[in-house]
Design a protein around this motif. Structure first.
Motif, mmCIF file in Angstrom:
data_model
loop_
_atom_site.group_PDB
_atom_site.id
_atom_site.type_symbol
_atom_site.label_atom_id
_atom_site.label_comp_id
_atom_site.label_asym_id
_atom_site.label_seq_id
_atom_site.Cartn_x
_atom_site.Cartn_y
_atom_site.Cartn_z
ATOM 1 N N PRO A 98 125.661 73.946 123.306
ATOM 2 C CA PRO A 98 124.506 73.712 124.186
ATOM 3 C C PRO A 98 124.585 74.403 125.548
ATOM 4 O O PRO A 98 123.553 74.715 126.131
ATOM 5 C CB PRO A 98 124.481 72.185 124.348
ATOM 6 N N GLN A 99 125.843 74.637 126.057
ATOM 7 C CA GLN A 99 125.903 75.206 127.410
ATOM 8 C C GLN A 99 125.695 76.719 127.436
ATOM 9 O O GLN A 99 125.700 77.320 128.499
ATOM 10 C CB GLN A 99 127.234 74.849 128.080
ATOM 11 N N TYR A 100 125.535 77.341 126.251
ATOM 12 C CA TYR A 100 125.348 78.792 126.220
ATOM 13 C C TYR A 100 123.941 79.142 125.756
ATOM 14 O O TYR A 100 123.366 78.449 124.907
ATOM 15 C CB TYR A 100 126.369 79.448 125.291
ATOM 16 N N ALA A 101 123.438 80.255 126.316
ATOM 17 C CA ALA A 101 122.098 80.700 125.930
ATOM 18 C C ALA A 101 122.140 81.422 124.593
ATOM 19 O O ALA A 101 121.251 81.236 123.755
ATOM 20 C CB ALA A 101 121.528 81.615 127.010
ATOM 21 N N THR A 145 132.369 84.483 126.982
ATOM 22 C CA THR A 145 133.037 83.463 127.783
ATOM 23 C C THR A 145 134.413 83.135 127.209
ATOM 24 O O THR A 145 135.394 83.003 127.944
ATOM 25 C CB THR A 145 132.176 82.186 127.851
ATOM 26 N N ALA A 146 134.492 83.043 125.878
ATOM 27 C CA ALA A 146 135.778 82.752 125.239
ATOM 28 C C ALA A 146 136.775 83.871 125.526
ATOM 29 O O ALA A 146 137.940 83.620 125.866
ATOM 30 C CB ALA A 146 135.582 82.560 123.731
ATOM 31 N N ALA A 147 136.316 85.122 125.382
ATOM 32 C CA ALA A 147 137.211 86.256 125.643
ATOM 33 C C ALA A 147 137.637 86.263 127.114
ATOM 34 O O ALA A 147 138.801 86.533 127.427
ATOM 35 C CB ALA A 147 136.516 87.566 125.282
ATOM 36 N N PHE A 148 136.693 85.952 128.002
ATOM 37 C CA PHE A 148 137.021 85.902 129.428
ATOM 38 C C PHE A 148 138.106 84.856 129.691
ATOM 39 O O PHE A 148 139.066 85.108 130.431
ATOM 40 C CB PHE A 148 135.759 85.568 130.240
ATOM 41 N N GLY A 149 137.975 83.695 129.057
ATOM 42 C CA GLY A 149 138.979 82.653 129.221
ATOM 43 C C GLY A 149 140.353 83.134 128.788
ATOM 44 O O GLY A 149 141.356 82.892 129.465
#
Lengths: 218, 110
Positions: free
Chosen positions: A12-15, A23-27
């Motif tokens: 839900p928090q992603y468009a 975001t996962a890769a950034f993490g």
């Protein structure tokens, strides 16, 4: 685990799925940045040792198992290649290829650990383990002992990373076999790949620092 | 199983070539610190290949590249500020020095 839906929805928090994957890769990259500093402290200690006792470190480097070290470098570089190929297979929904390539990558990781374990064994029998059975007659014995202390610390912690990486890859292989991934959702495979490549890069720097130092000397 | 993508295959071949080069060059006596400069230069080249083609870092979003750069930036700070201490100490090492005992300057021990 059920088959992957043909059109997975983002949390839900992603468009979009793309934003979620980025975001996962950034993490993972943020985590890897902390890992650089984790190994950085030990590499700084190595740098100090080598700058302070160049002859002792060179002599210690010539003690190391150049054949095992080089073969292990070959093994890890190859495992990075099969991992990158696995991510490509995931991206193109080649499920069987993905499972096989992940399995090959994990096996190469195990081969690396096996060779490393054999290397540790030879070092134990030659009394090169500081704190447990170190014995060296050389004039540089103190520096050699410090070198081997850092050697076991660096390769030991790297080995733990390899072990974790193998575990993650096996989990990915099982999930891939059950059809958990599709061309729209393969983020876990990609992020596991980033971790594995990082562990490979750490070894790319450990190899010359441990095995190649002092080789041009007497 | 389909053939591997050519960019990945070439990267792998380049990595193995660089491994052979660094192994061979390690046995060639070079002046001063050139052996370690060459060895680490080849390591940097290998790492860049892995970062660029296996990890696709340079095609990642700017934020991701910034995270990777931040790791290297702080590593540089760690080494640079430590070097201002260790490289400016005037200690002449002649082989292995005995560890300091703390009793060197006590009276009656001169």
């Amino acid at each position: 685990m059920p088959e992957a839906p043909a059109n997975p929805m983002p949390e839900p928090q992603y468009a979009t799925m793309e934003q979620q994957a980025d975001t996962a890769a950034f993490g993972m990259w943020v985590f890897l940045a902390t890992e650089i500093l984790f190994f950085g402290g030990m590499l700084l200690a190595y740098t100090w040792l080598r700058a302070s006792y160049p002859e002792g470190v060179a002599e210690a480097g010539r003690h190391t198992r150049i054949v095992i070290g080089s073969v292990n470098t070959l093994v890890l570089l190859t495992s990075s290649f099969t991992m990158a190929w696995a991510v490509h297979a995931a991206e193109h929904e080649q499920r069987r290829a993905l499972v096989r390539l992940l399995a090959v990558t994990a096996l190469l990781g195990l081969l690396f650990l096996g060779l490393k374990g054999y290397e540790y064994h030879t070092e134990w029998t030659e009394h090169l383990v500081p704190g447990l059975n170190f014995h060296e007659e050389s004039a540089h014995a103190q520096a050699i002992e410090l070198f081997y202390f850092l050697y076991f610390l660096l390769t030991g912690i790297h080995g733990i990373h390899v072990t974790i990486g193998i575990g993650l890859i096996v989990v990915m292989a099982v999930r891939a076999r059950r059809g958990a991934f599709s061309s729209r959702y393969y983020t876990p495979v990609e992020v596991t790949g980033l971790y594995w490549h990082f562990v490979d890069i750490v070894w790319i720097f450990l190899y010359p620092l441990i095995y190649l130092v002092g080789r041009s000397g007497p | 199983m389909k053939a591997p993508p050519l960019p990945l295959l070439f990267t792998w071949a380049a990595l193995l070539g660089l491994l052979a080069a660094t192994l061979g060059l390690a046995y060639v006596p070079m002046p001063g610190p050139m052996n370690v400069v060459v060895a680490l230069g080849i390591s940097v080249a290998k790492a860049l290949l892995v970062l660029a083609l296996f990890m696709k870092l340079f095609r990642a979003p700017a934020l991701t590249r910034a995270a990777a750069a931040a790791g290297l930036f702080w590593l540089a700070i760690l080494f640079a500020l430590s070097a201002t201490d260790y490289l400016t100490r005037k200690v002449e090492h002649a082989g292995d020095l005995p560890a300091p005992t703390g009793r060197e300057h006590q009276p009656g021990n001169r």
